[in-house]
Scaffold this motif. Structure first.
Motif, PDB file in Angstrom:
ATOM      1  N   PRO A  26      25.414  53.294  37.809  1.00 52.29           N
ATOM      2  CA  PRO A  26      25.589  51.847  37.978  1.00 52.29           C
ATOM      3  C   PRO A  26      27.045  51.444  37.763  1.00 52.29           C
ATOM      4  O   PRO A  26      27.751  52.042  36.954  1.00 52.29           O
ATOM      5  N   ARG A  27      27.492  50.457  38.492  1.00 53.74           N
ATOM      6  CA  ARG A  27      28.846  49.928  38.318  1.00 53.74           C
ATOM      7  C   ARG A  27      28.869  48.505  38.856  1.00 53.74           C
ATOM      8  O   ARG A  27      27.977  48.090  39.588  1.00 53.74           O
ATOM      9  N   VAL A  28      29.887  47.787  38.478  1.00 52.78           N
ATOM     10  CA  VAL A  28      30.089  46.486  39.113  1.00 52.78           C
ATOM     11  C   VAL A  28      31.373  46.610  39.934  1.00 52.78           C
ATOM     12  O   VAL A  28      32.356  47.215  39.508  1.00 52.78           O
ATOM     13  N   LYS A  29      31.306  46.096  41.142  1.00 55.41           N
ATOM     14  CA  LYS A  29      32.460  46.155  42.054  1.00 55.41           C
ATOM     15  C   LYS A  29      32.824  44.723  42.431  1.00 55.41           C
ATOM     16  O   LYS A  29      31.942  43.927  42.778  1.00 55.41           O
ATOM     17  N   VAL A  30      34.104  44.392  42.323  1.00 53.51           N
ATOM     18  CA  VAL A  30      34.556  43.040  42.649  1.00 53.51           C
ATOM     19  C   VAL A  30      35.706  43.150  43.651  1.00 53.51           C
ATOM     20  O   VAL A  30      36.651  43.922  43.442  1.00 53.51           O
ATOM     21  N   TRP A 103      32.686  50.812  35.254  1.00 58.04           N
ATOM     22  CA  TRP A 103      31.567  51.744  35.113  1.00 58.04           C
ATOM     23  C   TRP A 103      30.786  51.532  33.831  1.00 58.04           C
ATOM     24  O   TRP A 103      29.571  51.693  33.807  1.00 58.04           O
ATOM     25  N   ASP A 104      31.484  51.219  32.729  1.00 52.16           N
ATOM     26  CA  ASP A 104      30.775  51.049  31.452  1.00 52.16           C
ATOM     27  C   ASP A 104      30.322  49.600  31.351  1.00 52.16           C
ATOM     28  O   ASP A 104      31.090  48.724  30.934  1.00 52.16           O
ATOM     29  N   LEU A 105      29.091  49.370  31.743  1.00 56.15           N
ATOM     30  CA  LEU A 105      28.599  47.988  31.805  1.00 56.15           C
ATOM     31  C   LEU A 105      27.894  47.629  30.491  1.00 56.15           C
ATOM     32  O   LEU A 105      26.855  48.191  30.165  1.00 56.15           O
ATOM     33  N   PRO A 106      28.470  46.680  29.731  1.00 55.03           N
ATOM     34  CA  PRO A 106      27.864  46.341  28.451  1.00 55.03           C
ATOM     35  C   PRO A 106      26.509  45.645  28.596  1.00 55.03           C
ATOM     36  O   PRO A 106      25.613  45.832  27.788  1.00 55.03           O
ATOM     37  N   SER A 107      26.353  44.837  29.661  1.00 56.82           N
ATOM     38  CA  SER A 107      25.089  44.098  29.827  1.00 56.82           C
ATOM     39  C   SER A 107      24.940  43.646  31.267  1.00 56.82           C
ATOM     40  O   SER A 107      25.904  43.645  32.036  1.00 56.82           O
ATOM     41  N   HIS A 108      23.711  43.235  31.592  1.00 55.86           N
ATOM     42  CA  HIS A 108      23.483  42.715  32.938  1.00 55.86           C
ATOM     43  C   HIS A 108      24.208  41.382  33.108  1.00 55.86           C
ATOM     44  O   HIS A 108      24.698  41.060  34.184  1.00 55.86           O
ATOM     45  N   GLU A 109      24.309  40.623  32.045  1.00 52.68           N
ATOM     46  CA  GLU A 109      24.999  39.322  32.085  1.00 52.68           C
ATOM     47  C   GLU A 109      26.470  39.524  32.465  1.00 52.68           C
ATOM     48  O   GLU A 109      27.025  38.802  33.291  1.00 52.68           O
ATOM     49  N   PHE A 110      27.081  40.564  31.872  1.00 57.51           N
ATOM     50  CA  PHE A 110      28.479  40.881  32.185  1.00 57.51           C
ATOM     51  C   PHE A 110      28.604  41.198  33.672  1.00 57.51           C
ATOM     52  O   PHE A 110      29.502  40.714  34.356  1.00 57.51           O
ATOM     53  N   ARG A 111      27.671  41.999  34.149  1.00 57.52           N
ATOM     54  CA  ARG A 111      27.692  42.399  35.555  1.00 57.52           C
ATOM     55  C   ARG A 111      27.598  41.170  36.468  1.00 57.52           C
ATOM     56  O   ARG A 111      28.266  41.074  37.488  1.00 57.52           O
ATOM     57  N   ARG A 112      26.736  40.250  36.071  1.00 56.04           N
ATOM     58  CA  ARG A 112      26.481  39.069  36.891  1.00 56.04           C
ATOM     59  C   ARG A 112      27.674  38.116  36.879  1.00 56.04           C
ATOM     60  O   ARG A 112      27.967  37.452  37.858  1.00 56.04           O
ATOM     61  N   ARG A 113      28.385  38.071  35.732  1.00 61.65           N
ATOM     62  CA  ARG A 113      29.398  37.021  35.553  1.00 61.65           C
ATOM     63  C   ARG A 113      30.824  37.445  35.886  1.00 61.65           C
ATOM     64  O   ARG A 113      31.697  36.593  36.045  1.00 61.65           O
ATOM     65  N   ALA A 115      32.624  38.621  38.451  1.00 61.93           N
ATOM     66  CA  ALA A 115      33.288  38.044  39.634  1.00 61.93           C
ATOM     67  C   ALA A 115      33.504  36.541  39.433  1.00 61.93           C
ATOM     68  O   ALA A 115      34.568  36.004  39.767  1.00 61.93           O
ATOM     69  N   HIS A 116      32.502  35.880  38.857  1.00 57.43           N
ATOM     70  CA  HIS A 116      32.583  34.436  38.604  1.00 57.43           C
ATOM     71  C   HIS A 116      33.744  34.133  37.645  1.00 57.43           C
ATOM     72  O   HIS A 116      34.515  33.192  37.841  1.00 57.43           O
ATOM     73  N   ASP A 117      33.893  34.963  36.597  1.00 58.76           N
ATOM     74  CA  ASP A 117      34.954  34.748  35.601  1.00 58.76           C
ATOM     75  C   ASP A 117      36.339  34.960  36.202  1.00 58.76           C
ATOM     76  O   ASP A 117      37.312  34.318  35.788  1.00 58.76           O
ATOM     77  N   LEU A 118      36.453  35.905  37.143  1.00 54.68           N
ATOM     78  CA  LEU A 118      37.769  36.222  37.709  1.00 54.68           C
ATOM     79  C   LEU A 118      38.170  35.272  38.831  1.00 54.68           C
ATOM     80  O   LEU A 118      39.347  35.167  39.171  1.00 54.68           O
ATOM     81  N   GLN A 126      56.739  37.783  36.949  1.00 60.72           N
ATOM     82  CA  GLN A 126      58.180  37.603  37.170  1.00 60.72           C
ATOM     83  C   GLN A 126      58.508  36.175  37.607  1.00 60.72           C
ATOM     84  O   GLN A 126      59.206  35.957  38.597  1.00 60.72           O
ATOM     85  N   GLY A 127      57.948  35.231  36.884  1.00 63.67           N
ATOM     86  CA  GLY A 127      58.274  33.822  37.151  1.00 63.67           C
ATOM     87  C   GLY A 127      57.540  33.223  38.336  1.00 63.67           C
ATOM     88  O   GLY A 127      57.731  32.054  38.668  1.00 63.67           O
ATOM     89  N   ALA A 128      56.697  33.994  39.007  1.00 61.14           N
ATOM     90  CA  ALA A 128      55.910  33.460  40.130  1.00 61.14           C
ATOM     91  C   ALA A 128      54.438  33.438  39.712  1.00 61.14           C
ATOM     92  O   ALA A 128      53.997  34.243  38.892  1.00 61.14           O
ATOM     93  N   THR A 129      53.681  32.510  40.290  1.00 54.73           N
ATOM     94  CA  THR A 129      52.267  32.379  39.925  1.00 54.73           C
ATOM     95  C   THR A 129      51.376  32.737  41.104  1.00 54.73           C
ATOM     96  O   THR A 129      51.613  32.299  42.235  1.00 54.73           O
ATOM     97  N   PHE A 130      50.348  33.522  40.830  1.00 54.97           N
ATOM     98  CA  PHE A 130      49.403  33.941  41.858  1.00 54.97           C
ATOM     99  C   PHE A 130      47.982  33.579  41.418  1.00 54.97           C
ATOM    100  O   PHE A 130      47.651  33.623  40.233  1.00 54.97           O
ATOM    101  N   ARG A 131      47.164  33.225  42.399  1.00 52.27           N
ATOM    102  CA  ARG A 131      45.773  32.856  42.125  1.00 52.27           C
ATOM    103  C   ARG A 131      44.848  33.908  42.730  1.00 52.27           C
ATOM    104  O   ARG A 131      45.110  34.420  43.821  1.00 52.27           O
ATOM    105  N   LEU A 132      43.770  34.220  42.017  1.00 51.01           N
ATOM    106  CA  LEU A 132      42.816  35.218  42.502  1.00 51.01           C
ATOM    107  C   LEU A 132      41.557  34.560  43.053  1.00 51.01           C
ATOM    108  O   LEU A 132      41.057  33.586  42.484  1.00 51.01           O
ATOM    109  N   ALA A 133      41.050  35.118  44.151  1.00 50.67           N
ATOM    110  CA  ALA A 133      39.696  34.764  44.619  1.00 50.67           C
ATOM    111  C   ALA A 133      38.876  36.037  44.437  1.00 50.67           C
ATOM    112  O   ALA A 133      39.318  37.123  44.812  1.00 50.67           O
ATOM    113  N   ALA A 134      37.699  35.909  43.822  1.00 51.75           N
ATOM    114  CA  ALA A 134      36.893  37.102  43.515  1.00 51.75           C
ATOM    115  C   ALA A 134      35.485  36.962  44.071  1.00 51.75           C
ATOM    116  O   ALA A 134      34.909  35.869  44.050  1.00 51.75           O
ATOM    117  N   SER A 135      34.952  38.073  44.578  1.00 48.55           N
ATOM    118  CA  SER A 135      33.566  38.041  45.070  1.00 48.55           C
ATOM    119  C   SER A 135      32.962  39.439  44.964  1.00 48.55           C
ATOM    120  O   SER A 135      33.672  40.441  44.969  1.00 48.55           O
TER     121      SER A 135
END
Length: 332
Positions: A26-30, A103-113, A115-118, A126-135
């Motif tokens: 099992p793993r979570v992939k984002v 790979w080391d998944l502490p819980s199903h909640e972690f797995r579910r959340r 992508a949402h958290d990121l 280096q003084g520039a700001t970047f935004r992430l979209a995660a899915s």
């Protein structure tokens, strides 16, 4: 939470053991896409290594995750590609794409959340700001995949699907040791029988897999991957096989490689249309020894499809050749 739901979530965190020293881990992939938050970011070509360090440090501080470098892959999107893919304002166009695996998944909640958290976080580099979209990749969400096939079946008034399609698994893991490095029908049948009785099976080299990845993602050797199409006799076995394959990667005993395959269900009636494919393959069959497996594949399929009502047709296998065909390539 109902006991059944809790049981399913616990099940999703377990390793599934298969035959031949293979297991599904099992793993979570984002999937992450990196956008510039400030116009200044556009003037700074992205340093993939620094971006990777910033992301790994962020995950360590926010989620107490210690990630090896290999579990986060970042690819810069060059300007030409960017303009080709996005007709929008270049200031909002992506500058990099990344894939994160944990790979080391502490819980199903972690797995579910995760992508949402990121999704939507900002990184300063280096003084520039970047935004992430995660899915999460669509094929990793079993509930969504199941809903899709149920709607497809209902809409088209078809029977429930029964065929799993797997791409991107190493051919050598499905080969007969000391006989050939080509995938073997017999070995593959043994491995997938773990999920239930098989009606039909097709195994072929898959040289197109991985072609879209960046050039520096490793040396893609011809015949490295194979594509496996497996039709089960019972819907329940198909359902359980797909559920086990979703959200996991494959590993072989003694190997550090975790194969990040793609799994889907067959929408196109692969085995119902296989007569045409066999004809096509026979026309293209080559006589060279190196193409021995490819030219024999249709006959192997004819042999293994003999139980299928969809494919009722006379066998064209020469009995004296049967063993050579089914039990791997002749040594040469």
């Amino acid at each position: 939470m109902s006991g059944e739901k809790r049981g399913e979530e616990e099940e999703a965190l377990k390793t599934v053991e298969l035959e031949n020293g293979l297991r599904l881990v099992p793993r979570v992939k984002v999937n992450l896409t990196v956008y510039p938050s400030t116009p200044l970011s556009l003037n700074h070509p992205i340093d993939e290594w620094k971006m990777k360090r910033a992301l790994i440090d962020f995950l360590h501080s926010s989620h107490s995750l210690t990630l090896p470098d290999d579990d986060l892959q970042i690819t810069r999107i060059n300007k030409r590609k960017r303009h080709h893919h996005h007709h929008s304002n270049p200031a909002t166009a992506a500058v990099a794409a990344a894939t994160l695996r944990v790979w080391d998944l502490p819980s199903h909640e972690f797995r579910r959340r995760l992508a949402h958290d990121l999704d939507g976080i900002e990184l300063n580099l280096q003084g520039a700001t970047f935004r992430l979209a995660a899915s999460v990749p669509a094929s990793d969400d079993f509930a969504a995949v199941k809903k899709e096939w149920e709607e497809h079946s209902a809409f088209r008034s078809r029977r429930e699907p029964d065929t799993v399609v797997l791409r991107g698994v190493p051919s050598r893991w499905f080969a007969e040791p000391r006989v050939s490095s080509k995938p073997s029908m017999l070995v593959t049948h043994t491995i997938f029988s773990a999920f239930g009785k098989i009606r039909n099976l097709n195994v072929a080299e898959d040289d197109d897999f991985g072609k879209d990845t960046s050039e520096d993602s490793g040396d893609l050797v011809s015949g490295l991957y194979c594509k496996i199409v497996v039709q089960f006799e019972k819907y329940r076995d198909f359902h359980d096989a797909l559920r086990a394959l979703c959200g996991r990667s494959m590993q072989k005993e003694g190997s550090r490689l975790k194969a990040d395959y793609e799994v889907s269900w067959d929408r196109d009636g692969f085995f119902r249309n296989s007569r045409n494919q066999i004809q096509e393959k026979n026309n293209m069959a080559s006589t060279r020894a190196s193409d021995h497996y490819k030219s024999e594949a249709p006959r192997r399929q004819a042999y293994n499809s003999r139980h299928s009502p969809d494919n009722a047709r006379p066998r064209r296998v020469n009995p004296s050749l049967g063993r050579g065909i089914i039990f791997g390539d002749q040594p040469y």
